[in-house]
Scaffold this motif. Structure first.
Motif, PDB file in Angstrom:
ATOM      1  N   LEU A   3     -57.094  -9.642 -49.164  1.00  0.00           N
ATOM      2  CA  LEU A   3     -56.445  -8.375 -49.502  1.00  0.00           C
ATOM      3  C   LEU A   3     -56.240  -7.572 -48.230  1.00  0.00           C
ATOM      4  CD1 LEU A   3     -58.709  -7.462 -52.531  1.00  0.00           C
ATOM      5  CD2 LEU A   3     -56.319  -8.209 -52.663  1.00  0.00           C
ATOM      6  N   LEU A  19     -58.234  -1.096 -54.984  1.00  0.00           N
ATOM      7  CA  LEU A  19     -58.867  -1.883 -56.039  1.00  0.00           C
ATOM      8  C   LEU A  19     -60.328  -1.474 -56.235  1.00  0.00           C
ATOM      9  CD1 LEU A  19     -57.568  -5.548 -55.545  1.00  0.00           C
ATOM     10  CD2 LEU A  19     -57.006  -3.961 -57.386  1.00  0.00           C
ATOM     11  N   MET A  68     -49.080  -4.396 -54.787  1.00  0.00           N
ATOM     12  CA  MET A  68     -50.199  -4.921 -55.563  1.00  0.00           C
ATOM     13  C   MET A  68     -49.721  -5.520 -56.884  1.00  0.00           C
ATOM     14  SD  MET A  68     -52.839  -1.821 -54.636  1.00  0.00           S
ATOM     15  CE  MET A  68     -54.142  -2.278 -55.761  1.00  0.00           C
ATOM     16  N   ILE A  93     -52.373  -8.384 -58.624  1.00  0.00           N
ATOM     17  CA  ILE A  93     -53.771  -7.939 -58.582  1.00  0.00           C
ATOM     18  C   ILE A  93     -54.007  -6.662 -59.390  1.00  0.00           C
ATOM     19  CG2 ILE A  93     -54.331  -9.175 -56.462  1.00  0.00           C
ATOM     20  CD1 ILE A  93     -53.932  -6.578 -54.902  1.00  0.00           C
ATOM     21  N   ILE A 114     -56.966  -3.292 -62.864  1.00  0.00           N
ATOM     22  CA  ILE A 114     -57.153  -4.533 -62.107  1.00  0.00           C
ATOM     23  C   ILE A 114     -56.969  -5.722 -63.047  1.00  0.00           C
ATOM     24  CG2 ILE A 114     -58.762  -5.881 -60.710  1.00  0.00           C
ATOM     25  CD1 ILE A 114     -60.186  -3.331 -59.974  1.00  0.00           C
ATOM     26  N   THR A 115     -56.243  -6.715 -62.571  1.00  0.00           N
ATOM     27  CA  THR A 115     -56.080  -7.956 -63.325  1.00  0.00           C
ATOM     28  C   THR A 115     -57.270  -8.883 -63.027  1.00  0.00           C
ATOM     29  OG1 THR A 115     -54.888  -9.039 -61.520  1.00  0.00           O
ATOM     30  CG2 THR A 115     -53.556  -7.814 -63.156  1.00  0.00           C
ATOM     31  N   GLU A 140     -57.004 -11.700 -61.616  1.00  0.00           N
ATOM     32  CA  GLU A 140     -56.763 -12.153 -60.243  1.00  0.00           C
ATOM     33  C   GLU A 140     -57.230 -11.098 -59.242  1.00  0.00           C
ATOM     34  OE1 GLU A 140     -55.281 -14.495 -56.949  1.00  0.00           O
ATOM     35  OE2 GLU A 140     -56.132 -14.904 -58.915  1.00  0.00           O
ATOM     36  N   GLY A 141     -56.972  -9.836 -59.526  1.00  0.00           N
ATOM     37  CA  GLY A 141     -57.438  -8.764 -58.651  1.00  0.00           C
ATOM     38  C   GLY A 141     -58.953  -8.718 -58.579  1.00  0.00           C
ATOM     39  N   ARG A 200     -60.083 -11.737 -56.455  1.00  0.00           N
ATOM     40  CA  ARG A 200     -59.841 -11.575 -55.014  1.00  0.00           C
ATOM     41  C   ARG A 200     -60.705 -10.483 -54.410  1.00  0.00           C
ATOM     42  NH1 ARG A 200     -53.544 -11.620 -53.860  1.00  0.00           N
ATOM     43  NH2 ARG A 200     -54.359 -11.258 -51.762  1.00  0.00           N
TER      44      ARG A 200
END
Length: 155
Positions: free
Chosen positions: A37, A45, A77, A82, A99-100, A102-103, A106
């Motif tokens: 990131l 995030l 983003m 993410i 936040i997903t 994936e976010g 990561r």
């Protein structure tokens, strides 16, 4: 000694400047690594993770950044997958960023790498020295936040 660093506050400023430079070097994968990131995404995030979904207005108030800057950052983003835009869970009009998976993945990976790098640096320190240093950093950050008027949410 350099006359620009005669006072303790001068030494603190100098060491903080170096710390800012060194932080991105702690992880061996940090220099241009694919999947890492960028600094702004990491911080945004982290804040969303701490507070839950946030609107552009809330992010602006939290960081003191203008909406156009945050729109650019959150657009990047969104493209990276993410964060996602969701309706306000409290029923407000503004959509919020959450936040997903994936976010979360990561952010956790980057945080683990950062901690691993810090652990390498602090290898020769006692647990008490690390705890004392953490307490002093916390105090410094809280004092900055007090003056800035934008405290970071803590557990």
């Amino acid at each position: 000694m350099d006359e620009r660093r005669e006072k303790p506050v001068d030494l603190v400023e100098f060491e903080m400047m170096l710390l800012g430079r060194h932080m991105h070097l702690l992880s061996p994968k940090s220099r241009g690594a694919v999947g890492r990131l960028d600094r702004s995404a990491y911080i945004l995030l982290s804040r969303i993770q701490a507070e839950g979904p946030m609107s552009i207005g809330q992010l602006s108030a939290a960081f003191g950044l203008d909406a156009s800057t945050l729109n650019r950052q959150t657009a990047a983003m969104l493209r990276a997958g993410i964060v996602e835009r969701i309706p306000d869970p409290e029923g407000g009009m503004a959509r919020k960023f959450a936040i997903t998976e994936e976010g979360e993945r990561r952010l956790a990976a980057d945080r683990a790498e950062n901690r691993e790098g810090l652990a390498k640096v602090l290898t020769g320190w006692t647990a008490e020295e690390v705890a004392d240093f953490a307490a002093q950093l916390s105090r410094l950050n809280r004092d900055v936040e007090r003056l800035d008027g934008r405290p970071w949410p803590r557990d």
